[in-house]
Every structure is written in C-alpha cells, then in structure tokens.
Design a protein around this motif. Structure first.
Motif, PDB file in Angstrom:
ATOM      1  N   LEU A 143      -6.690  44.383 -13.254  1.00  0.00           N
ATOM      2  CA  LEU A 143      -6.546  44.080 -12.052  1.00  0.00           C
ATOM      3  C   LEU A 143      -5.200  44.008 -12.264  1.00  0.00           C
ATOM      4  N   ASN A 144      -4.407  42.918 -13.272  1.00  0.00           N
ATOM      5  CA  ASN A 144      -3.345  42.472 -13.693  1.00  0.00           C
ATOM      6  C   ASN A 144      -2.377  42.841 -12.476  1.00  0.00           C
ATOM      7  N   ASN A 145      -1.137  43.263 -11.679  1.00  0.00           N
ATOM      8  CA  ASN A 145      -0.662  44.423 -11.512  1.00  0.00           C
ATOM      9  C   ASN A 145      -0.601  44.868 -10.688  1.00  0.00           C
ATOM     10  N   GLN A 146      -1.870  45.576 -10.399  1.00  0.00           N
ATOM     11  CA  GLN A 146      -2.349  46.147  -9.759  1.00  0.00           C
ATOM     12  C   GLN A 146      -2.774  46.138  -8.422  1.00  0.00           C
ATOM     13  N   HIS A 147      -2.102  47.437  -7.371  1.00  0.00           N
ATOM     14  CA  HIS A 147      -2.139  47.089  -6.036  1.00  0.00           C
ATOM     15  C   HIS A 147      -3.643  46.964  -5.284  1.00  0.00           C
ATOM     16  N   ILE A 148      -3.698  46.460  -4.136  1.00  0.00           N
ATOM     17  CA  ILE A 148      -4.984  45.820  -4.280  1.00  0.00           C
ATOM     18  C   ILE A 148      -4.740  45.531  -2.638  1.00  0.00           C
ATOM     19  N   MET A 149      -6.349  45.917  -1.906  1.00  0.00           N
ATOM     20  CA  MET A 149      -6.572  45.979  -0.373  1.00  0.00           C
ATOM     21  C   MET A 149      -7.888  44.960  -0.660  1.00  0.00           C
ATOM     22  N   MET A 150      -7.368  43.413  -0.451  1.00  0.00           N
ATOM     23  CA  MET A 150      -8.327  42.110  -0.556  1.00  0.00           C
ATOM     24  C   MET A 150      -9.539  42.938   0.583  1.00  0.00           C
ATOM     25  N   VAL A 151     -10.467  41.684   0.585  1.00  0.00           N
ATOM     26  CA  VAL A 151     -11.362  41.347   1.404  1.00  0.00           C
ATOM     27  C   VAL A 151     -10.341  40.320   2.594  1.00  0.00           C
ATOM     28  N   SER A 152     -11.282  40.600   3.644  1.00  0.00           N
ATOM     29  CA  SER A 152     -10.801  39.288   4.517  1.00  0.00           C
ATOM     30  C   SER A 152     -11.356  38.107   3.712  1.00  0.00           C
ATOM     31  N   ARG A 153     -10.318  37.475   4.924  1.00  0.00           N
ATOM     32  CA  ARG A 153     -10.082  35.905   4.203  1.00  0.00           C
ATOM     33  C   ARG A 153     -11.894  35.410   4.653  1.00  0.00           C
ATOM     34  N   LEU A 154     -12.316  36.003   5.975  1.00  0.00           N
ATOM     35  CA  LEU A 154     -12.652  35.512   6.978  1.00  0.00           C
ATOM     36  C   LEU A 154     -14.407  35.941   6.215  1.00  0.00           C
ATOM     37  N   SER A 155     -14.201  36.869   5.282  1.00  0.00           N
ATOM     38  CA  SER A 155     -15.670  37.168   4.465  1.00  0.00           C
ATOM     39  C   SER A 155     -16.233  36.052   3.014  1.00  0.00           C
ATOM     40  N   ASN A 156     -17.346  35.934   3.366  1.00  0.00           N
ATOM     41  CA  ASN A 156     -17.334  34.936   2.210  1.00  0.00           C
ATOM     42  C   ASN A 156     -17.503  35.258   0.508  1.00  0.00           C
ATOM     43  N   ILE A 157     -17.124  36.578   0.798  1.00  0.00           N
ATOM     44  CA  ILE A 157     -16.614  36.963  -1.161  1.00  0.00           C
ATOM     45  C   ILE A 157     -15.056  36.562  -1.353  1.00  0.00           C
ATOM     46  N   TYR A 158     -14.559  36.685   0.063  1.00  0.00           N
ATOM     47  CA  TYR A 158     -13.295  36.599  -0.188  1.00  0.00           C
ATOM     48  C   TYR A 158     -13.014  35.002  -1.763  1.00  0.00           C
ATOM     49  N   PRO A 159     -13.755  33.436  -1.308  1.00  0.00           N
ATOM     50  CA  PRO A 159     -13.621  32.748  -2.675  1.00  0.00           C
ATOM     51  C   PRO A 159     -13.738  33.188  -4.073  1.00  0.00           C
ATOM     52  N   PRO A 160     -15.087  34.032  -3.927  1.00  0.00           N
ATOM     53  CA  PRO A 160     -15.476  34.241  -5.917  1.00  0.00           C
ATOM     54  C   PRO A 160     -14.038  34.984  -6.289  1.00  0.00           C
ATOM     55  N   ILE A 161     -13.660  36.191  -4.999  1.00  0.00           N
ATOM     56  CA  ILE A 161     -12.815  37.533  -5.822  1.00  0.00           C
ATOM     57  C   ILE A 161     -11.571  36.387  -5.939  1.00  0.00           C
ATOM     58  N   GLN A 162     -11.012  35.560  -5.089  1.00  0.00           N
ATOM     59  CA  GLN A 162      -9.880  34.691  -5.310  1.00  0.00           C
ATOM     60  C   GLN A 162      -9.926  33.720  -6.611  1.00  0.00           C
ATOM     61  N   THR A 163     -10.938  33.067  -6.261  1.00  0.00           N
ATOM     62  CA  THR A 163     -11.288  31.972  -7.708  1.00  0.00           C
ATOM     63  C   THR A 163     -10.821  33.163  -9.066  1.00  0.00           C
ATOM     64  N   SER A 164     -11.527  34.122  -9.181  1.00  0.00           N
ATOM     65  CA  SER A 164     -12.159  35.601 -10.315  1.00  0.00           C
ATOM     66  C   SER A 164     -10.182  35.472 -11.021  1.00  0.00           C
ATOM     67  N   PHE A 165      -9.950  35.673  -9.639  1.00  0.00           N
ATOM     68  CA  PHE A 165      -8.356  35.776 -10.109  1.00  0.00           C
ATOM     69  C   PHE A 165      -7.165  34.496 -10.629  1.00  0.00           C
TER      70      PHE A 165
END
Length: 213
Positions: free
Chosen positions: A135-157
């Motif tokens: 996903l490096n340099n890919q255009h991403i529609m990220m999940v909401s910051r209020l979602s509990n899957i936001y932190p693990p996705i951000q951590t993976s980045f």
C-alpha cells in the motif's frame, strides 16, 4: 458497572444466533419481563451488512410494546455511551479479549476478516492477499478514527515504514465501495460487509497482517 438489565437481556437474545452468522438467524426467546418500556441500542455504520438489521427487525416485530431507540456511531464512542448508561447495549467491532477484567459484559456474535477492496482493473486486484508494504504510495480511503480497527491498521503502516496517501476517512461500506469503483482509491472492508454489498467490478483480498473485527 455492567450493562443495564435491558441490555443484558438483549445480549442473551443475540447469543441465540444459529448456524449462519452472516444471515444472523436468530431465535429471540421471550422478553416477558417488560410489559412496556424502551431500550437504547448503539449501532455501527455497517450494521446492515453484518445482518444486525434482521435481528432488530425481528425483535421489534416480536416485542411491539418495547420502544427501540438507536444511535449510530463508531465503536469507541458507542462503548463510552454504554459506560455512561446512555445506551443499554451496543454492537461494536472489538477484540473480545479487551473486555476481560472490563466494567462491561461482552459477547462475540460474529467475526470477519478485514481485507482491501479495490477495482478489478488495478494491479493489486490480482494479488491473493495484500500486505501493508503493497500500500505504499497508494491512495487509501482509511477507516474512521472512531473505528476500533483504525489503530491496528495504522500500526501496520508504521511497522512497514510506508506512507500511503490517505484521501479520506470513512467506515461506511457504501462510501468505501464507491471510492473503489471510481478508481479514486482503495479501502478496507470486512469480508462480511463486502459479500453483502453490491460489489460489481470490485475485488476483495485479505489484508496482511491479519486483522479481524
């Protein structure tokens, strides 16, 4: 502090889900302790794709004397509302282990793997799974910051040392799907949400590292 009595009863009915979690076949049982009253329920934006709408519809039909009030928001805020007593019960995405030694009672009613959704014409669509590095340099529609899957996705980045191009944030499956269909970007959806939506011209691939909701 625990769920209110009404919330605990509702959870017990949700526990009676049979065989097919995707279609949420539910045996509601009896809710005879209340002749009248109300229940306040918290829902995620994707509740329809998880089949929870069928549960609510059956509950409403079976117990017409109970007024149902719903609030739609992200998992983090919904859990806060339960703790405050503003909600009797909430359907959220969360690791069940996080509720051990918690002030809340929790029951897992379904689990679904998170994956990447993209248009079938882009190169990523041919991959058996998609890693954070892809996903490096890919255009991403990220999940909401209020979602509990936001932190693990951000951590993976962060662990992968990548810098995706975040074009927006939303946990609404329809928006994520529209972004992918228009080729404006790719997004994250659970397998359950993807199979339930209109996914013509779209492809879903498991995300690595594995994240379940």
């Amino acid at each position: 502090m625990t769920l209110t009595p009404a919330g605990q009863k509702f959870i017990r009915y949700a526990q009676r889900i049979q065989d097919d979690l995707n279609s949420m076949n539910i045996t509601l049982g009896r809710y005879c302790s209340l002749e009248q009253g109300s229940i306040n329920i918290g829902l995620l934006w994707t509740f329809g794709y998880a089949g929870i709408d069928h549960l609510l519809d059956e509950f409403s039909d079976a117990y017409t004397h109970i007024d149902m009030h719903v609030k739609i928001n992200g998992s983090t805020l919904l859990l806060d509302e339960v703790r405050k007593g503003a909600l009797d019960v909430a359907f959220v995405t969360e690791n069940l282990q996080h509720f051990f030694n918690s002030d809340l009672d929790a029951t897992q009613i379904s689990s679904s793997e998170i994956g990447v959704v993209c248009h079938q014409d882009i190169s990523l669509s041919h991959m058996p799974y998609i890693s954070a590095e892809d996903l490096n340099n890919q255009h991403i529609m990220m999940v909401s910051r209020l979602s509990n899957i936001y932190p693990p996705i951000q951590t993976s980045f962060t662990k992968a040392g990548i810098k995706p191009l975040i074009i927006g944030e939303s946990s609404q499956a329809d928006i994520t799907g529209q972004i992918a269909k228009s080729k404006l970007g790719i997004g994250f959806l659970s397998r359950q949400a993807f199979t339930s939506m209109n996914h013509q011209n779209l492809v879903w691939a498991p995300y690595r590292p594995t994240i379940n909701r």
